[in-house]
Design a protein around this motif. Structure first.
Motif: not given
Length: 380
Positions: A32-41, A303-304, A321-328
């Motif tokens: 888990l420590q070695a895996t990028p947070s985008r996958w562990t989250d 991510t999607a 939310h996962a990528e911190g994007l705007s709705l548009q």
């Protein structure tokens, strides 16, 4: 009187299984420590949802893990009954609180803590006859799954519940030197056998086991629960059988070694499952990253696409939310992926989600859909 912990009765094979579990959990911690947070989250959220879905399913509340994830994300347009929605959200709130307790300082088990957790779980069903957050005031039975007119288990009289719970709380706070995983399994058995509340005892007992393991500090609570394993149909029946083997009434003066071995198998196979899913998640991510690079797509859409490969679908709000994007931005990315045939929309407006389209990268789907093999530590 509580059940005696059968540590002296455990044999060399049990000790070997315990060592294997410890090694696997330690390896998983490093993985888990070695895996990028985008996958562990994403894995943390999935495991929490899977535990909620599985533990509720044991009690007859059937909600798919992907729907639990959507409810956890605040989605309103999820096709589940009102009862199932309430039970899911209540259990998720309680689990979220449990997750915050894994590293709480000056922590102690107590009547107030257990009853507060029970209120989180059952407060929406509180009545004078079945009070939430209070010890039960009358008899309680576990009925036979095949014939509800038969009591498979009759819990101790309500009059002795306070004394038994005082004994249990003292036991929880004592340091016996017993392996933590064995103690956690015993705590589960103690609580579910006393059945101190009018309802919700099974989920409370499984949650207490999760909390005890998480308090050890090796893995976060999301990676410590065996509730998902217990919720698999075959395992659920074995779980019922193990509890039934304790007898139709509270008989604590007995050997419960088989209960410990059942739990050691659960710990072992759940650790295999989590490690396998983490590995698969990373390989799916690698395949999708290669795909986006070769097609000139923005890296963020991985991510999607990852959600679609691993869970079968993605909603706009989750991607946003996962990528911190705007709705548009999120809408535009999903629209472009749909136009390209990579995704396929299902449903309308707020209820819409996206599944794999005809041009979704097949290698990622092949990795995600390849089942893993679990081994039984006692038969291999």
């Amino acid at each position: 009187m509580l059940y005696p912990t059968p540590t002296p009765a455990l044999g060399s094979t049990d000790d070997q299984v315990l060592r294997e579990i410890d090694d696997m959990r330690e390896a998983l911690r490093h993985q888990l420590q070695a895996t990028p947070s985008r996958w562990t989250d994403g894995l943390r959220k999935f495991l929490t949802a899977d535990a909620v879905a599985a533990s509720n399913s044991i009690e007859g509340f059937k909600v798919a893990t992907i729907d639990v994830e959507d409810l956890m994300d605040g989605e309103r347009d999820v096709e589940v009954s009102d009862d199932n929605r309430e039970e899911t959200l209540a259990y998720q709130r309680m689990m979220t609180y449990l997750q915050t307790l894994h590293d709480a300082e000056d922590f102690r088990y107590g009547k107030g803590l257990l009853n507060a957790l029970h209120w989180m779980l059952q407060g929406h069903r509180h009545t004078a006859r079945k009070p939430a957050g209070q010890w039960r005031r009358g008899p309680v039975y576990v009925t036979d799954a095949r014939d509800p007119s038969i009591a498979a288990y009759t819990a101790p009289d309500a009059e002795v519940v306070p004394a038994l719970m005082t004994e249990l709380i003292d036991w929880l706070n004592a340091d016996s030197g017993t392996h933590l995983l064995v103690r956690a399994a015993m705590a589960h058995l103690h609580l579910v056998s006393v059945h101190p509340w009018a309802d919700g005892n099974g989920r409370m007992s499984r949650s207490l086991q999760t909390l005890m393991i998480a308090r050890e500090g090796v893995l976060a609570p999301e990676f410590s629960s065996i509730e998902a394993w217990l919720g698999r149909p075959g395992n659920t029946w074995e779980y019922y059988r193990e509890l039934a083997d304790r007898g139709p009434t509270y008989l604590p003066d007995q050997d419960v070694s088989s209960w410990i071995r059942f739990n050691l198998t659960a710990y072992h196979q759940q650790a295999q499952t989590v490690a396998g899913r983490l590995d698969r998640s990373g390989r799916v991510g690698g395949a999708l990253a290669a795909f986006t690079e070769s097609t000139g797509l923005d890296e963020r859409v991985v991510t999607a696409l990852h959600d679609v490969a691993m869970a079968g679908r993605v909603r706009r709000s989750r991607y946003e939310h996962a990528e911190g994007l705007s709705l548009q931005q999120a809408q535009r990315d999903l629209r472009d992926l749909t136009t390209a045939g990579i995704l396929e929309p299902v449903g309308r407006t707020r209820a819409r989600y996206y599944t794999a389209g005809p041009r979704f990268p097949q290698p990622a789907l092949d990795i995600a859909r390849t089942p893993m093999t679990l081994r039984n530590p006692y038969t291999t």
